[in-house]
Scaffold this motif. Structure first.
Motif, PDB file in Angstrom:
ATOM      1  N   PRO A  52      -3.153  -0.818  -7.573  1.00 55.45           N
ATOM      2  CA  PRO A  52      -2.484  -0.460  -6.317  1.00 55.45           C
ATOM      3  C   PRO A  52      -1.521  -1.568  -5.884  1.00 55.45           C
ATOM      4  O   PRO A  52      -1.911  -2.724  -5.720  1.00 55.45           O
ATOM      5  CB  PRO A  52      -3.637  -0.321  -5.327  1.00 55.45           C
ATOM      6  CG  PRO A  52      -4.843  -0.038  -6.179  1.00 55.45           C
ATOM      7  CD  PRO A  52      -4.616  -0.827  -7.426  1.00 55.45           C
TER       8      PRO A  52
ATOM      9  N   TYR B 126      -5.319   7.238  -5.579  1.00 57.70           N
ATOM     10  CA  TYR B 126      -4.052   6.752  -5.040  1.00 57.70           C
ATOM     11  C   TYR B 126      -3.428   7.716  -4.041  1.00 57.70           C
ATOM     12  O   TYR B 126      -2.493   7.346  -3.328  1.00 57.70           O
ATOM     13  CB  TYR B 126      -3.062   6.498  -6.182  1.00 57.70           C
ATOM     14  CG  TYR B 126      -3.406   5.303  -7.026  1.00 57.70           C
ATOM     15  CD1 TYR B 126      -2.799   4.077  -6.821  1.00 57.70           C
ATOM     16  CD2 TYR B 126      -4.358   5.390  -8.044  1.00 57.70           C
ATOM     17  CE1 TYR B 126      -3.116   2.970  -7.596  1.00 57.70           C
ATOM     18  CE2 TYR B 126      -4.688   4.294  -8.823  1.00 57.70           C
ATOM     19  CZ  TYR B 126      -4.056   3.083  -8.587  1.00 57.70           C
ATOM     20  OH  TYR B 126      -4.384   1.994  -9.353  1.00 57.70           O
TER      21      TYR B 126
ATOM     22  N   TYR C   4      -0.155   3.120  -1.334  1.00 55.68           N
ATOM     23  CA  TYR C   4       0.103   2.218  -2.453  1.00 55.68           C
ATOM     24  C   TYR C   4       0.702   2.995  -3.623  1.00 55.68           C
ATOM     25  O   TYR C   4       0.381   4.162  -3.837  1.00 55.68           O
ATOM     26  CB  TYR C   4      -1.184   1.537  -2.923  1.00 55.68           C
ATOM     27  CG  TYR C   4      -1.715   0.492  -1.976  1.00 55.68           C
ATOM     28  CD1 TYR C   4      -1.362  -0.850  -2.124  1.00 55.68           C
ATOM     29  CD2 TYR C   4      -2.575   0.833  -0.938  1.00 55.68           C
ATOM     30  CE1 TYR C   4      -1.865  -1.814  -1.259  1.00 55.68           C
ATOM     31  CE2 TYR C   4      -3.073  -0.125  -0.066  1.00 55.68           C
ATOM     32  CZ  TYR C   4      -2.713  -1.445  -0.232  1.00 55.68           C
ATOM     33  OH  TYR C   4      -3.205  -2.396   0.622  1.00 55.68           O
TER      34      TYR C   4
ATOM     35  N   LYS D 141       1.777  -2.474  -3.182  1.00 59.82           N
ATOM     36  CA  LYS D 141       2.504  -2.047  -1.999  1.00 59.82           C
ATOM     37  C   LYS D 141       3.862  -1.475  -2.400  1.00 59.82           C
ATOM     38  O   LYS D 141       4.588  -2.074  -3.202  1.00 59.82           O
ATOM     39  CB  LYS D 141       2.657  -3.210  -1.025  1.00 59.82           C
ATOM     40  CG  LYS D 141       1.336  -3.644  -0.395  1.00 59.82           C
ATOM     41  CD  LYS D 141       1.525  -4.780   0.595  1.00 59.82           C
ATOM     42  CE  LYS D 141       0.196  -5.173   1.231  1.00 59.82           C
ATOM     43  NZ  LYS D 141       0.340  -6.303   2.180  1.00 59.82           N
TER      44      LYS D 141
ATOM     45  N   VAL E  91      -7.363  -3.346  -4.461  1.00 64.56           N
ATOM     46  CA  VAL E  91      -5.903  -3.416  -4.433  1.00 64.56           C
ATOM     47  C   VAL E  91      -5.449  -4.760  -4.975  1.00 64.56           C
ATOM     48  O   VAL E  91      -6.211  -5.739  -5.010  1.00 64.56           O
ATOM     49  CB  VAL E  91      -5.348  -3.195  -3.006  1.00 64.56           C
ATOM     50  CG1 VAL E  91      -5.810  -1.855  -2.459  1.00 64.56           C
ATOM     51  CG2 VAL E  91      -5.756  -4.326  -2.078  1.00 64.56           C
TER      52      VAL E  91
END
Length: 253
Positions: free
Chosen positions: A140, A107, A112, A142, A188
């Motif tokens: 993940p 990450y 993210y 946004k 994601v």
């Protein structure tokens, strides 16, 4: 509390671990599912999943199961996490537990956030709060959605469910299989979804949530319509009850 070694173990016991690979019926953590029955899930072709009982040891060296996760070893994110809603929530401590299936470094500088499926806001004790910070419970997400619309949604759910006699929650993700993976490893999340089931006055009431929509918000919809949305990716049945579409009530069989 004893020092914990945070490894995903393939053994049948949870000694010195905080996650346990479960059988397909989640037999040691089935209490987190309505009627002790996990969702009926059909993964897409070529996608492998493992059921996990998330656990910790308490101050008396007693093994405690805290929630359940169906984790995709193909996508390297959870399909869903299931938990009993707790209120009021307690303070947060981000001590991330390392898992061989997913790494903090995946990450780093990715743009993210680590999006919790079982969020701290819905926990009611210190151990449950700690247990949510495992990489098998996040995908993940946004950052703008995570820190705004989805956070407002989690806060609204907390208010909606705190008056329930008991409430079961299943939260999952829709993977974005066309987007670049984090570090060429981690898929994601394109969408997040949540299904809730609240027992109040001897009736179960179900509700579904899905987002972000085209306006970046979380949609509120019936469980039936949530299932229809998810059928584009996979088939899943959340609760083993009879649903009355007109009233929105869940009637225990």
């Amino acid at each position: 509390m004893r020092h914990l070694v945070f490894l995903l173990s393939l053994s049948s016991v949870c000694f010195f671990t905080r996650s346990e690979i479960a059988d397909n019926n989640f037999s040691k953590c089935k209490m987190f599912f309505l009627n002790n029955a996990p969702p009926d899930f059909t993964p897409p072709a070529g996608v492998s999943v493992k059921p996990i009982c998330q656990c910790l040891w308490d101050d008396n060296d007693q093994q405690l199961y805290l929630f359940a996760t169906l984790y995709s070893t193909t996508w390297k994110i959870p399909v869903y996490s299931a938990y009993l809603f707790g209120s009021p929530n307690i303070g947060r401590c981000d001590a991330w537990y390392i898992e061989p299936q997913a790494l903090n470094s995946d990450y780093k500088n990715s743009g993210y956030n680590k999006g919790h499926l079982y969020p701290v806001l819905h926990t009611s004790n210190h151990l449950s709060m700690l247990a949510t910070s495992t990489l098998t419970n996040v995908a993940p997400q946004k950052s703008d959605f995570n820190q705004n619309a989805w956070l407002r949604h989690e806060e609204a759910i907390k208010e909606d469910l705190k008056s329930c006699d008991e409430a079961y929650v299943v939260t999952g993700v829709v993977p974005d299989t066309e987007a670049p993976k984090l570090k060429n490893r981690v898929t994601v999340a394109k969408y997040y979804w949540r299904a809730t089931c609240c027992l109040k006055n001897n009736q179960y009431t179900g509700m579904g949530y899905y987002g972000p929509d085209k306006n970046g918000e979380v949609q509120k919809l019936t469980i039936t319509n949530l299932k229809k949305k998810l059928n584009d990716v996979y088939q899943i049945c959340f609760f083993p009850t009879q649903y009355t579409e007109d009233s929105g009530d869940w009637v225990v069989l």
